[in-house]
Design an enzyme around this catalytic site. Sequence first.
Site, PDB file in Angstrom:
ATOM      1  N   CYS A 193      33.862 -10.774  34.279  1.00  0.00           N
ATOM      2  CA  CYS A 193      33.871 -12.105  34.869  1.00  0.00           C
ATOM      3  C   CYS A 193      35.240 -12.783  34.755  1.00  0.00           C
ATOM      4  O   CYS A 193      36.165 -12.378  35.441  1.00  0.00           O
ATOM      5  CB  CYS A 193      32.745 -12.945  34.260  1.00  0.00           C
TER       6      CYS A 193
HETATM    7  N1  GLN Z   1      31.212 -16.096  33.170  1.00  0.00           N
HETATM    8  C1  GLN Z   1      32.513 -16.277  33.343  1.00  0.00           C
HETATM    9  O1  GLN Z   1      33.353 -15.609  32.765  1.00  0.00           O
HETATM   10  C2  GLN Z   1      32.883 -17.414  34.269  1.00  0.00           C
HETATM   11  C3  GLN Z   1      34.202 -17.310  34.973  1.00  0.00           C
HETATM   12  C4  GLN Z   1      34.671 -18.643  35.558  1.00  0.00           C
HETATM   13  N2  GLN Z   1      34.864 -19.621  34.534  1.00  0.00           N
HETATM   14  C5  GLN Z   1      33.717 -19.156  36.610  1.00  0.00           C
HETATM   15  O2  GLN Z   1      32.966 -20.057  36.400  1.00  0.00           O
HETATM   16  O3  GLN Z   1      33.686 -18.679  37.701  1.00  0.00           O
END
Ligand code: GLN
Length: 380
Positions: A269
């Site tokens: 992510c």
């Molecule tokens: N789960 C995460 O790592 C989120 C990645 C990023 N902060 C988003 O909201 O898209």
Amino acid sequence: MAASDGTCINLDAWAMSPPRIQSLAQGNVPLIVEGAMGLFDGAPPIGQGSTANLARILNLPVVLVLDVASQAQSVAAVAAGFANHDPAVKIAGLILNKVGSPRHETMLRRALEPLEIPVLGALYRTKTLNMPSRHLGLVQAAEHADLDLFLNQAARLVSDAVDLDALMALMQPTKCADVAQPPLAPPAQNIAVASDAAFAFAYPHILRDWRDAGATLSFFSPLADQAPVPDADLVFLPGGYPELHAARLASNSAFLSGVRNAASVYGECGGYMAMGQGLIDADGTRHQMLGLLDLETSFETRKLHLGYRRLSPYGFWQGDLMGHEFHYATTLRARGQPLFAAKDAENSSLGDIGLINGHYAGSFAHIIDRQSHDSTDTNR
Ligand SMILES: NC(=O)CC[C@H](N)C(=O)O
């Protein structure tokens, strides 16, 4: 985690098998499990992975915290509904939250009396207990200016308002695992894990399992321009908030060159976003990222992606995995070999996700556990 002054483990009744959850929960310390969302809320169709599901697996008595800010006698109907919804889930106590006044508390307690469920306490509405939120949840504990003050005030308010002896007396032994369930094996021997406010979403149970399996773990902060240890076989970039710190990450040369020179890199992510060529922040500014994958992500174009994922890897990992996605960032371009074939909680195909480029791999999914034989059970 900060409040307990220890490590908190995520127990996921959808992604983990019951024996796995039971062995993670074993120990000699009192265990308080904080539920996620409402008691019966989980994956479709029947709420698999809910807090109630977890309570059944571990044989936990449930303490229901009720937001009573806008109700009086109706609280009894709500509590009775929860108590009678599933005979296998025992509501052992109630805590009333956001009570308005002593008169309000008396009304609520009187209404609840016929249910014969102990009311363990009543917390009055106060700004002192407000925690600021941002996308994905609360602002992370480590980012609070005075977390200790908040925790001490919260501890005082809760211990004044809640009968802690009665709460502790509800505790009972959890169900023990009768079969051992092997955890996810470490993907390398010497693993450097990014860890700071931009990359904070590594699951403690996964890191603990890797350590227990003999892997060496070290930690570095990309935000503080630290490089991973040079002899790491693998750099793990967990999820987090790279979009809030993109300019700084893009200019942290020790971090960038250290990760670019690593033997292999895996990102989840936020970590996956950092592995791309570029990241567009909320204001529309593009920041150069690590450039390990042919990937361009945007936090200017936002869309909520939330749900469990069954993941079948095309490489990098061995065996099917259970995970989830939770992010707002979107993909503007992703070119190359995919990392996973993904399905949602109802087994519907979501197509391919993520990328593999030689020794570099990542996706928007967070791995929670390996898939076990009974993971298609309807009970999960
Ligand atoms: N789960 C995460 O790592 C989120 C990645 C990023 N902060 C988003 O909201 O898209």
